[in-house]
Scaffold this motif. Structure first.
Motif, mmCIF file in Angstrom:
data_model
loop_
_atom_site.group_PDB
_atom_site.id
_atom_site.type_symbol
_atom_site.label_atom_id
_atom_site.label_comp_id
_atom_site.label_asym_id
_atom_site.label_seq_id
_atom_site.Cartn_x
_atom_site.Cartn_y
_atom_site.Cartn_z
ATOM 1 N N ALA A 60 28.353 -3.531 17.042
ATOM 2 C CA ALA A 60 28.957 -4.796 16.591
ATOM 3 C C ALA A 60 28.859 -5.914 17.628
ATOM 4 C CB ALA A 60 30.401 -4.609 16.134
ATOM 5 N N LEU A 61 27.825 -5.863 18.453
ATOM 6 C CA LEU A 61 27.523 -6.983 19.353
ATOM 7 C C LEU A 61 26.757 -8.038 18.542
ATOM 8 C CD1 LEU A 61 27.396 -7.529 22.618
ATOM 9 C CD2 LEU A 61 24.988 -6.980 22.302
ATOM 10 N N PRO A 62 27.089 -9.333 18.707
ATOM 11 C CA PRO A 62 26.332 -10.338 17.951
ATOM 12 C C PRO A 62 24.842 -10.332 18.333
ATOM 13 C CG PRO A 62 28.331 -11.277 18.891
ATOM 14 C CD PRO A 62 28.175 -9.922 19.501
ATOM 15 N N ILE A 63 23.974 -10.336 17.317
ATOM 16 C CA ILE A 63 22.530 -10.379 17.566
ATOM 17 C C ILE A 63 21.919 -11.419 16.622
ATOM 18 C CG2 ILE A 63 22.142 -8.070 18.510
ATOM 19 C CD1 ILE A 63 21.540 -7.057 15.697
ATOM 20 N N THR A 64 20.726 -11.888 16.969
ATOM 21 C CA THR A 64 20.137 -12.928 16.133
ATOM 22 C C THR A 64 19.411 -12.340 14.927
ATOM 23 O OG1 THR A 64 18.289 -12.921 17.654
ATOM 24 C CG2 THR A 64 19.907 -14.666 17.937
ATOM 25 N N GLN A 65 18.810 -11.145 15.089
ATOM 26 C CA GLN A 65 18.107 -10.545 13.952
ATOM 27 C C GLN A 65 18.004 -9.033 14.126
ATOM 28 O OE1 GLN A 65 14.184 -12.199 13.964
ATOM 29 N NE2 GLN A 65 13.703 -11.437 15.981
ATOM 30 N N GLY A 66 17.554 -8.350 13.096
ATOM 31 C CA GLY A 66 17.382 -6.898 13.152
ATOM 32 C C GLY A 66 18.680 -6.159 12.915
ATOM 33 N N GLU A 67 18.606 -4.831 13.084
ATOM 34 C CA GLU A 67 19.788 -3.997 12.803
ATOM 35 C C GLU A 67 20.534 -3.596 14.061
ATOM 36 O OE1 GLU A 67 18.547 -0.657 10.488
ATOM 37 O OE2 GLU A 67 18.151 -1.876 8.722
ATOM 38 N N TYR A 68 19.796 -3.451 15.184
ATOM 39 C CA TYR A 68 20.430 -2.944 16.415
ATOM 40 C C TYR A 68 20.131 -3.856 17.596
ATOM 41 C CZ TYR A 68 20.803 1.180 13.497
ATOM 42 O OH TYR A 68 21.091 2.023 12.453
ATOM 43 N N CYS A 69 21.083 -3.895 18.543
ATOM 44 C CA CYS A 69 20.872 -4.674 19.760
ATOM 45 C C CYS A 69 20.009 -3.853 20.723
ATOM 46 C CB CYS A 69 22.213 -5.043 20.395
ATOM 47 S SG CYS A 69 23.089 -3.654 21.143
ATOM 48 N N GLY A 70 19.468 -4.505 21.755
ATOM 49 C CA GLY A 70 18.606 -3.830 22.727
ATOM 50 C C GLY A 70 19.327 -2.686 23.413
ATOM 51 N N GLN A 71 20.596 -2.902 23.740
ATOM 52 C CA GLN A 71 21.388 -1.882 24.435
ATOM 53 C C GLN A 71 21.506 -0.613 23.583
ATOM 54 O OE1 GLN A 71 22.487 -2.093 27.521
ATOM 55 N NE2 GLN A 71 23.575 -0.145 27.473
ATOM 56 N N CYS A 72 21.723 -0.773 22.282
ATOM 57 C CA CYS A 72 21.883 0.401 21.406
ATOM 58 C C CYS A 72 20.558 1.149 21.214
ATOM 59 C CB CYS A 72 22.464 -0.009 20.053
ATOM 60 S SG CYS A 72 24.231 -0.313 20.145
ATOM 61 N N LEU A 73 19.424 0.423 21.353
ATOM 62 C CA LEU A 73 18.137 1.100 21.223
ATOM 63 C C LEU A 73 17.874 1.968 22.452
ATOM 64 C CD1 LEU A 73 16.018 -1.804 19.693
ATOM 65 C CD2 LEU A 73 16.818 0.265 18.531
ATOM 66 N N ILE A 74 18.395 1.546 23.615
ATOM 67 C CA ILE A 74 18.146 2.279 24.868
ATOM 68 C C ILE A 74 19.259 3.302 25.147
ATOM 69 C CG2 ILE A 74 17.807 2.029 27.371
ATOM 70 C CD1 ILE A 74 17.086 -0.946 26.704
ATOM 71 N N ASN A 75 20.488 2.818 25.068
ATOM 72 C CA ASN A 75 21.624 3.660 25.475
ATOM 73 C C ASN A 75 22.796 3.419 24.516
ATOM 74 O OD1 ASN A 75 23.299 5.272 26.968
ATOM 75 N ND2 ASN A 75 23.779 3.672 28.469
ATOM 76 N N PRO A 76 22.714 4.040 23.328
ATOM 77 C CA PRO A 76 23.729 3.722 22.303
ATOM 78 C C PRO A 76 25.116 4.275 22.643
ATOM 79 C CG PRO A 76 22.294 5.476 21.541
ATOM 80 C CD PRO A 76 21.731 5.016 22.856
ATOM 81 N N PRO A 77 26.167 3.657 22.111
ATOM 82 C CA PRO A 77 27.517 4.191 22.315
ATOM 83 C C PRO A 77 27.718 5.468 21.498
ATOM 84 C CG PRO A 77 27.576 2.362 20.773
ATOM 85 C CD PRO A 77 26.158 2.473 21.253
ATOM 86 N N ALA A 78 28.837 6.155 21.718
ATOM 87 C CA ALA A 78 29.085 7.432 21.028
ATOM 88 C C ALA A 78 29.185 7.250 19.518
ATOM 89 C CB ALA A 78 30.372 8.058 21.566
ATOM 90 N N ARG A 79 29.816 6.164 19.070
ATOM 91 C CA ARG A 79 29.975 5.969 17.621
ATOM 92 C C ARG A 79 28.633 5.597 16.993
ATOM 93 N NH1 ARG A 79 31.685 1.560 20.498
ATOM 94 N NH2 ARG A 79 31.106 -0.496 19.726
ATOM 95 N N HIS A 80 28.449 5.999 15.741
ATOM 96 C CA HIS A 80 27.158 5.801 15.086
ATOM 97 C C HIS A 80 27.058 4.466 14.361
ATOM 98 C CE1 HIS A 80 27.416 10.175 15.631
ATOM 99 N NE2 HIS A 80 26.110 10.081 15.791
ATOM 100 N N MET A 81 28.187 3.907 14.004
ATOM 101 C CA MET A 81 28.163 2.669 13.230
ATOM 102 C C MET A 81 29.486 1.940 13.429
ATOM 103 S SD MET A 81 27.811 2.277 9.114
ATOM 104 C CE MET A 81 26.059 2.384 8.886
ATOM 105 N N THR A 82 29.449 0.601 13.378
ATOM 106 C CA THR A 82 30.690 -0.168 13.483
ATOM 107 C C THR A 82 30.714 -1.196 12.363
ATOM 108 O OG1 THR A 82 30.595 0.037 15.886
ATOM 109 C CG2 THR A 82 32.111 -1.596 15.015
#
Ligand SMILES: [Zn+2]
Ligand SMILES: [Zn+2]
Length: 248
Positions: A60-82
């Motif tokens: 749930a970090l604000p992003i300009t486009q796409g489904e996931y932020c860069g951080q979640c693509l590299i090192n996602p948090p424990a929760r799967h969806m917010t």
């Protein structure tokens, strides 16, 4: 003919009783005080609530486009969806404070109903169970109720998903996260939860009022997954949007 006129009279009476009843139970709008027969907010206030920007589906970090932020693509948090409903700003912050500190439980109804409506507009695989982020028993005794549990109970009824506030237990009476700088919040919440039951469902949605760093939800999600849960979502009413620094 006589029967038709009797039926019409009966309809008129029923209609009048319904109108009188709606006047009697009309509640003032939580924000402007105007009488409304809507659920806690008048249509004008409901329409002027702030909107969230486009958010990463995972954190749930604000992003300009796409489904996931860069951080979640590299090192996602424990929760799967917010999933979040509103940005944490006026007047949402006031409504949440009313719910949390002033026993204004109609706010839980309002938000849970709005959340359920949003889920029905954007359907996805529903979780097997809804769990509120628990309070420590000492804090629960002090406050008298858990605001996230109040939201989760209404959601459970609206969505027909089982509610469970017994499995995830808070075993550490942590300092309120909001009283700490962001850098200390992860340490504060470490090992704060425990699973008090075995045989957990595969897919759980955690319910909380406000999401800021996400450390509390991730600690809870880790605890559940260590006990066999496969997928943990986080559903929150509000998301803190910070503009000057990175968070997640
Ligand atoms: Zn209003
Ligand atoms: Zn993300």
């Amino acid at each position: 003919m006589l029967m038709n006129s009797l039926t019409a009279s009966r309809h008129k009476i029923t209609h009048r009783i319904a109108r009188l009843y709606s006047k009697l139970i009309a509640t003032p709008c939580l924000l402007c005080g105007t009488h409304t027969d809507q659920l806690s907010l008048c249509p004008s206030c409901a329409q002027s609530l702030p909107q969230l920007p486009h958010l990463c589906q995972r954190c749930a970090l604000p992003i300009t486009q796409g489904e996931y932020c860069g951080q979640c693509l590299i090192n996602p948090p424990a929760r799967h969806m917010t999933r979040c409903l509103y940005p944490y700003q006026s007047p949402i912050d006031h409504l949440i404070a009313d719910l949390k500190y002033h026993e204004q439980l109609s706010v839980a109804n309002l938000f849970a109903n709005q959340f359920a409506t949003q889920l029905q507009v954007h359907p996805h695989t529903m979780p097997d169970c809804l769990m509120p982020i628990p309070l420590h028993p000492i804090r629960l005794r002090h406050r008298g109720y858990n605001q996230s549990a109040e939201i989760a109970k209404v959601l459970s009824k609206r969505l027909d998903i089982p509610y469970d506030d017994r499995t995830l237990c808070r075993i550490k009476n942590t300092q309120p996260q909001t009283s700490l700088p962001y850098s200390e919040r992860k340490k504060n919440i470490h090992s704060a939860f425990k699973c008090c039951r075995q045989s957990l469902p595969r897919h759980i949605a955690l319910i909380d009022d406000v999401l800021t760093t996400g450390h509390t939800a991730d600690m809870a999600a880790k605890t559940l997954m260590q006990n066999g849960v496969k997928k943990v979502e986080l559903w929150t009413i509000a998301r803190t949007i910070r503009h000057h620094s990175k968070y997640g």
